[in-house]
Design a protein around this motif. Structure first.
Motif, short mmCIF file in Angstrom:
data_model
loop_
_atom_site.label_atom_id
_atom_site.label_comp_id
_atom_site.label_asym_id
_atom_site.label_seq_id
_atom_site.Cartn_x
_atom_site.Cartn_y
_atom_site.Cartn_z
N UNK A 1 11.12 -26.48 68.30
CA UNK A 1 12.48 -26.10 68.58
C UNK A 1 13.28 -26.23 67.28
N UNK A 2 13.86 -25.16 66.82
CA UNK A 2 14.65 -25.21 65.59
C UNK A 2 16.13 -25.20 65.93
N UNK A 3 16.88 -25.85 65.08
CA UNK A 3 18.33 -25.85 65.28
C UNK A 3 18.96 -24.90 64.30
N UNK A 4 19.96 -24.20 64.79
CA UNK A 4 20.68 -23.27 63.93
C UNK A 4 21.75 -24.02 63.16
N UNK A 5 21.96 -23.67 61.91
CA UNK A 5 23.03 -24.34 61.16
C UNK A 5 24.40 -24.02 61.74
N UNK A 6 25.26 -24.99 61.68
CA UNK A 6 26.63 -24.81 62.17
C UNK A 6 27.42 -24.03 61.13
N UNK A 7 28.10 -22.98 61.56
CA UNK A 7 28.89 -22.22 60.58
C UNK A 7 30.04 -23.07 60.06
N UNK A 8 30.43 -22.88 58.81
CA UNK A 8 31.55 -23.67 58.27
C UNK A 8 32.85 -23.32 58.96
N UNK A 9 33.72 -24.29 59.04
CA UNK A 9 35.04 -24.06 59.64
C UNK A 9 35.97 -23.44 58.62
N UNK A 10 36.79 -22.55 59.10
CA UNK A 10 37.81 -21.96 58.24
C UNK A 10 38.97 -22.95 58.12
N UNK A 11 39.82 -22.81 57.12
CA UNK A 11 41.00 -23.68 57.01
C UNK A 11 41.86 -23.64 58.27
N UNK A 12 41.94 -22.45 58.88
CA UNK A 12 42.72 -22.33 60.12
C UNK A 12 42.07 -23.14 61.25
N UNK A 13 40.74 -23.11 61.31
CA UNK A 13 40.02 -23.87 62.33
C UNK A 13 40.22 -25.37 62.16
N UNK A 14 40.19 -25.83 60.91
CA UNK A 14 40.43 -27.24 60.63
C UNK A 14 41.86 -27.61 61.02
N UNK A 15 42.82 -26.78 60.66
CA UNK A 15 44.21 -27.05 60.99
C UNK A 15 44.42 -27.11 62.51
N UNK A 16 43.72 -26.26 63.24
CA UNK A 16 43.83 -26.26 64.71
C UNK A 16 43.27 -27.55 65.29
N UNK A 17 42.14 -28.03 64.75
CA UNK A 17 41.55 -29.27 65.24
C UNK A 17 42.48 -30.45 64.94
N UNK A 18 43.04 -30.50 63.74
CA UNK A 18 43.95 -31.59 63.38
C UNK A 18 45.19 -31.56 64.27
N UNK A 19 45.74 -30.38 64.53
CA UNK A 19 46.92 -30.27 65.39
C UNK A 19 46.60 -30.75 66.81
N UNK A 20 45.43 -30.43 67.30
CA UNK A 20 45.03 -30.86 68.65
C UNK A 20 44.89 -32.38 68.71
N UNK A 21 44.36 -32.97 67.66
CA UNK A 21 44.19 -34.42 67.63
C UNK A 21 45.53 -35.14 67.56
#
Length: 54
Positions: A1-21
């Protein structure tokens, strides 16, 4: 079973996660009940400490 690499987060994605937290949690009956229990425990602990000081 192989795992797929996680795509990098965009700056907007990081900002959205920080805002949610940083957003306050929703006010739910469960959250209020937990807060009420914590407040009661704090009140009782203060009473015990005050009585032990005499």
């Amino acid at each position: 079973m192989s795992t797929r690499p996680t795509p990098p987060l965009s700056p907007e994605g990081v900002a959205e996660i920080v805002a949610e937290m940083q957003r306050p949690p929703e006010d739910t009956p469960e959250r209020r009940a937990t807060f009420d229990r914590a407040r009661s425990a704090t009140f009782l602990a203060r009473q015990v400490l005050e009585q032990s000081r005499g």
